[in-house]
Motif scaffolding. Sequence first.
Motif, PDB file in Angstrom:
ATOM      1  N   ALA A 117      84.355  30.905 103.690  1.00 32.86           N
ATOM      2  CA  ALA A 117      84.407  30.337 105.036  1.00 32.86           C
ATOM      3  C   ALA A 117      84.982  28.928 104.997  1.00 32.86           C
ATOM      4  O   ALA A 117      85.499  28.437 105.988  1.00 32.86           O
ATOM      5  CB  ALA A 117      83.022  30.321 105.651  1.00 32.86           C
ATOM      6  N   GLY A 118      84.907  28.295 103.827  1.00 33.42           N
ATOM      7  CA  GLY A 118      85.449  26.954 103.700  1.00 33.42           C
ATOM      8  C   GLY A 118      86.924  26.875 104.030  1.00 33.42           C
ATOM      9  O   GLY A 118      87.419  25.842 104.472  1.00 33.42           O
TER      10      GLY A 118
ATOM     11  N   PRO B 222      87.106  18.662 114.036  1.00 35.52           N
ATOM     12  CA  PRO B 222      87.299  17.284 113.594  1.00 35.52           C
ATOM     13  C   PRO B 222      86.995  16.325 114.755  1.00 35.52           C
ATOM     14  O   PRO B 222      86.969  16.748 115.909  1.00 35.52           O
ATOM     15  CB  PRO B 222      88.771  17.222 113.212  1.00 35.52           C
TER      16      PRO B 222
ATOM     17  N   GLY C  48      77.420  36.559 101.037  1.00 35.75           N
ATOM     18  CA  GLY C  48      77.605  35.403 100.164  1.00 35.75           C
ATOM     19  C   GLY C  48      79.071  35.056 100.001  1.00 35.75           C
ATOM     20  O   GLY C  48      79.473  33.898 100.095  1.00 35.75           O
TER      21      GLY C  48
ATOM     22  N   GLN D   7      81.478  35.881 102.030  1.00 33.02           N
ATOM     23  CA  GLN D   7      82.002  35.418 103.317  1.00 33.02           C
ATOM     24  C   GLN D   7      81.680  33.942 103.497  1.00 33.02           C
ATOM     25  O   GLN D   7      82.508  33.164 103.960  1.00 33.02           O
ATOM     26  CB  GLN D   7      81.364  36.236 104.434  1.00 33.02           C
ATOM     27  N   LYS D   8      80.477  33.597 103.094  1.00 35.54           N
ATOM     28  CA  LYS D   8      80.049  32.205 103.202  1.00 35.54           C
ATOM     29  C   LYS D   8      80.900  31.322 102.285  1.00 35.54           C
ATOM     30  O   LYS D   8      81.276  30.211 102.627  1.00 35.54           O
ATOM     31  CB  LYS D   8      78.580  32.136 102.811  1.00 35.54           C
TER      32      LYS D   8
ATOM     33  N   TYR E 216      72.472  30.969 105.044  1.00 38.20           N
ATOM     34  CA  TYR E 216      73.323  32.097 105.395  1.00 38.20           C
ATOM     35  C   TYR E 216      73.407  32.312 106.895  1.00 38.20           C
ATOM     36  O   TYR E 216      74.221  33.081 107.360  1.00 38.20           O
ATOM     37  CB  TYR E 216      72.797  33.365 104.728  1.00 38.20           C
TER      38      TYR E 216
ATOM     39  N   GLU F 218      82.593  32.818 111.480  1.00 38.39           N
ATOM     40  CA  GLU F 218      82.032  31.892 110.493  1.00 38.39           C
ATOM     41  C   GLU F 218      81.416  30.669 111.150  1.00 38.39           C
ATOM     42  O   GLU F 218      80.576  29.994 110.557  1.00 38.39           O
ATOM     43  CB  GLU F 218      83.126  31.446 109.515  1.00 38.39           C
TER      44      GLU F 218
ATOM     45  N   ALA G 215      79.231  27.675 109.276  1.00 39.46           N
ATOM     46  CA  ALA G 215      79.740  27.291 107.967  1.00 39.46           C
ATOM     47  C   ALA G 215      79.805  25.774 107.786  1.00 39.46           C
ATOM     48  O   ALA G 215      79.711  25.277 106.678  1.00 39.46           O
ATOM     49  CB  ALA G 215      81.115  27.899 107.753  1.00 39.46           C
ATOM     50  N   PHE G 216      79.959  25.048 108.889  1.00 37.42           N
ATOM     51  CA  PHE G 216      80.120  23.599 108.769  1.00 37.42           C
ATOM     52  C   PHE G 216      79.153  22.886 109.701  1.00 37.42           C
ATOM     53  O   PHE G 216      78.787  23.411 110.750  1.00 37.42           O
ATOM     54  CB  PHE G 216      81.543  23.183 109.123  1.00 37.42           C
TER      55      PHE G 216
ATOM     56  N   THR H 275      88.384  28.287 106.446  1.00 31.54           N
ATOM     57  CA  THR H 275      88.604  28.243 107.882  1.00 31.54           C
ATOM     58  C   THR H 275      88.291  26.877 108.481  1.00 31.54           C
ATOM     59  O   THR H 275      88.349  26.699 109.686  1.00 31.54           O
ATOM     60  CB  THR H 275      87.731  29.290 108.591  1.00 31.54           C
ATOM     61  N   LYS H 276      87.973  25.939 107.638  1.00 30.69           N
ATOM     62  CA  LYS H 276      87.673  24.590 108.125  1.00 30.69           C
ATOM     63  C   LYS H 276      88.883  24.024 108.862  1.00 30.69           C
ATOM     64  O   LYS H 276      90.003  24.051 108.363  1.00 30.69           O
ATOM     65  CB  LYS H 276      87.324  23.701 106.928  1.00 30.69           C
ATOM     66  N   LEU H 277      88.628  23.511 110.051  1.00 28.60           N
ATOM     67  CA  LEU H 277      89.725  23.013 110.873  1.00 28.60           C
ATOM     68  C   LEU H 277      89.995  21.550 110.556  1.00 28.60           C
ATOM     69  O   LEU H 277      89.080  20.743 110.508  1.00 28.60           O
ATOM     70  CB  LEU H 277      89.372  23.169 112.340  1.00 28.60           C
TER      71      LEU H 277
ATOM     72  N   ASP I 111      74.643  44.477 112.473  1.00 25.26           N
ATOM     73  CA  ASP I 111      74.266  43.523 111.437  1.00 25.26           C
ATOM     74  C   ASP I 111      74.021  44.256 110.113  1.00 25.26           C
ATOM     75  O   ASP I 111      74.102  45.482 110.051  1.00 25.26           O
ATOM     76  CB  ASP I 111      73.055  42.688 111.881  1.00 25.26           C
ATOM     77  N   PRO I 112      73.762  43.507 109.055  1.00 25.57           N
ATOM     78  CA  PRO I 112      73.633  44.143 107.740  1.00 25.57           C
ATOM     79  C   PRO I 112      72.510  45.177 107.660  1.00 25.57           C
ATOM     80  O   PRO I 112      72.557  46.054 106.812  1.00 25.57           O
ATOM     81  CB  PRO I 112      73.330  42.974 106.808  1.00 25.57           C
ATOM     82  N   TYR I 113      71.534  45.073 108.543  1.00 23.75           N
ATOM     83  CA  TYR I 113      70.416  46.014 108.454  1.00 23.75           C
ATOM     84  C   TYR I 113      70.845  47.444 108.753  1.00 23.75           C
ATOM     85  O   TYR I 113      70.225  48.393 108.275  1.00 23.75           O
ATOM     86  CB  TYR I 113      69.291  45.588 109.388  1.00 23.75           C
TER      87      TYR I 113
ATOM     88  N   PHE J 222      87.020  35.887 110.947  1.00 28.67           N
ATOM     89  CA  PHE J 222      88.305  35.226 110.726  1.00 28.67           C
ATOM     90  C   PHE J 222      89.377  36.221 110.324  1.00 28.67           C
ATOM     91  O   PHE J 222      90.494  36.205 110.847  1.00 28.67           O
ATOM     92  CB  PHE J 222      88.141  34.167 109.623  1.00 28.67           C
TER      93      PHE J 222
ATOM     94  N   TYR K 180      73.544  32.778 113.294  1.00 29.75           N
ATOM     95  CA  TYR K 180      72.823  34.039 113.380  1.00 29.75           C
ATOM     96  C   TYR K 180      71.360  33.723 113.609  1.00 29.75           C
ATOM     97  O   TYR K 180      70.718  33.096 112.772  1.00 29.75           O
ATOM     98  CB  TYR K 180      73.012  34.822 112.086  1.00 29.75           C
TER      99      TYR K 180
ATOM    100  N   TRP L 198      91.977  24.718 118.719  1.00 31.70           N
ATOM    101  CA  TRP L 198      91.084  25.021 117.600  1.00 31.70           C
ATOM    102  C   TRP L 198      90.549  26.434 117.723  1.00 31.70           C
ATOM    103  O   TRP L 198      89.806  26.720 118.642  1.00 31.70           O
ATOM    104  CB  TRP L 198      89.889  24.059 117.568  1.00 31.70           C
TER     105      TRP L 198
ATOM    106  N   LEU M 272      82.002  21.555 113.487  1.00 31.19           N
ATOM    107  CA  LEU M 272      82.999  22.623 113.549  1.00 31.19           C
ATOM    108  C   LEU M 272      84.388  22.083 113.822  1.00 31.19           C
ATOM    109  O   LEU M 272      85.372  22.615 113.331  1.00 31.19           O
ATOM    110  CB  LEU M 272      82.610  23.627 114.631  1.00 31.19           C
TER     111      LEU M 272
END
Lengths: 155, 550
Positions: free
Chosen positions: A135-136, B240, A129, A131-132, B230, B323, B234-235, A138-140, A85-87, B300, B327, B318, B238
């Motif tokens: 991340a949009g 549809p 940030g 990545q966040k 964070y 993402e 992300a959604f 990758t929306k399915l 992780d980032p730490y 990804f 966490y 899918w 996840l």
Amino acid sequence: MDHTRDPCPWVILNDFGGAFAMGAIGGTIWHGIKGFRNSPYGERRIGALTAIKMRAPVLGGNFGVWGGLFSTFDCAVKGIRKKEDPYNAIIAGFFTGGALAIRGGYKAARNGAIGCAVLLAVIEGVGIGFQKMFAGVTKLEVSPTNHNVYSIGRS
Amino acid sequence: MMLSRAAARSAAGVRAAALAKSPALAQRTLPAIWMRGMAKDSKSQPSRFRRPQTSASSKTSQPPASDSSNTRSSDGPTDSATKSATDPSLRNEQTPPPEGSESQEPIPDLSKLPDLTQGIPSTLEYETTGATNRSSLAAVDEGSAAGGGGRGKGELPASAYVSSAERRRQKLANWMFALTGLSLVGGTVYLGRDWDEEELAKHPEVPNGWGFGLWWNRAMARLGETMTYYQEPAFEKLLPDPDPTFARPYTLCISLEDMLVHSEWTREHGWRLAKRPGMDYFLRYLSQYYELVLFTTVPFATGEPLVRKLDPYRFIMWPLYREATKYKDGEIVKDLSYLNRDLSKVIIIDTHAQHVRAQPENAIILPKWTGDPKDDELVALIPFLEYIHTMQYGDVRKVLKSFEGKHIPTEFARREAIARAEFNKQLEAQRGKASRSSGGGGMSWLSNHLGLKPSNMSLMVTEGEENPVEAMAKGKMLQDIARERGMRNYLMLEEEIRKNGATWLKEEAELQEKAQKEAMKSMQSSFTSWFAKPTEEPKNDASTTPMKEA
């Protein structure tokens, strides 16, 4: 699983070399321009070359030491914490900054360590940030291309 | 005092004064010629700093002869110490030195001067001797005064050696510290401000109002809210919503690393990826029963190219990457509650129990596949998963619970064997009864008896299949019928892929290329429109439209 980087003990060598190359190339550009500008007319080319020869390897070495130390600490921290992780990066940055400044005494080491850790925390934070933000993508969504196989064998 | 002033006039004045403090040193370092020259002047000449005094010795009182003779003979530090001790008293009685003494004054002892081309000498030695200690400083001052002005050490306080740039930097740093502290406090205060209407509804446990505790709680709640942005997937949803035309009744989430593939690194070859035996069969076969979701913790950017290569025909409906994970407490969790599917119909297969700790009741934990080429765990799992679909269980969690802690393939085989024995026994009994009564409703009675109503089974008779009732009469259990059909479908699928696979891939590649070009175009046009004059706009539009038609 990150196949762009080697696993831990080996990645130190990679990072050291990469950082050295980065420093040497950046130093070539930087000191080339600097040497060029600071030389009298008629000696600009030789001035630039001399500056590059003298200073670019030094800068490369400095970068390399930083990169190698950071990678070493990163691997050590990963090995101890057994987490990804980032730490990890922040802790490794703390130790790197401290180790590089230790010759200046306790105070300098402390300041260097904290400064370096903060810098890495900012970098990691910005990375998360971004990545966040992306991340949009990758929306399915339902799309016809998904299903050409699924229609087979269904009555 | 006069001597020192006279000495200061020369360039090496300070240096000379410093040397005056240690005549022994001076004596040792002075050139021999100089000494000889002095010897001419007066035999009792231990150091050059007594020179002016001795040149005027005719007028002033002479130091005792024993003193000088001592110096000559011993030449030691003890002697010089006594000498320097006697010096001040001698000098006090001194009258101003004559002009002749000054002409002799320049002492070019350059070896003793600090070489400034090498940089400014370090004051470290000076600092470590305790320059800041007042009492010792006073002692040094006194000593230097007594010795006719010291080397200059201690003339200035330690702060005088801090450069103005350094002082400016310090000041700036202090300002920055103050600013940081202030903004921290200010930020906390601002974070702890009262909730507005909708926020208050969201946080009923942290009320509005004045008071340090309340304020602090609100600040922490706000901060936590920012952090969760964070840490959440992300959604919100996840996947549809389930598509009725393609939907399978169940959703199967599978993992990537150490389940479908195993990656290993060697120094000779770098990273290499192994595909698990039976992986293609697993995906293709189960794609007829399940909505396959790849739920992996790989990001990804890393996972996408891998999945495209692993599953070019997109049996995985899918793919979800890092993402889509959550966490929590320093661990990545695949939280199925974000999946937008009925959790009673979701199974997740994973190799890492920590990753599925949000819904362990939905999970099948497989041991990690470490690249063994003879492995058949994945394929062995298929009968069980097929059976779940065949029986159309209302809640898969109950089924999984009954298998908890057991090796699913062996346990399933054991249960199936028991059921088969039971089934055969009943079939025998039924046959005997049927032959006796020779009635037509026997089969329906059998199926009723076994609790297999056609309505809650996935058995819709299609052409080319025998009637399930007849099949059952031949000693086939329900899952046997389902398996036969599954195999038939699978073979059809394989056939289809063999025939059309290449064209599908080509089509898709073309489609992708087109989409890429389109994206490039739109990016370019948006980039140019950012700067360009409006006259270029229609040109861009004209160039993009044929692309769309093509």
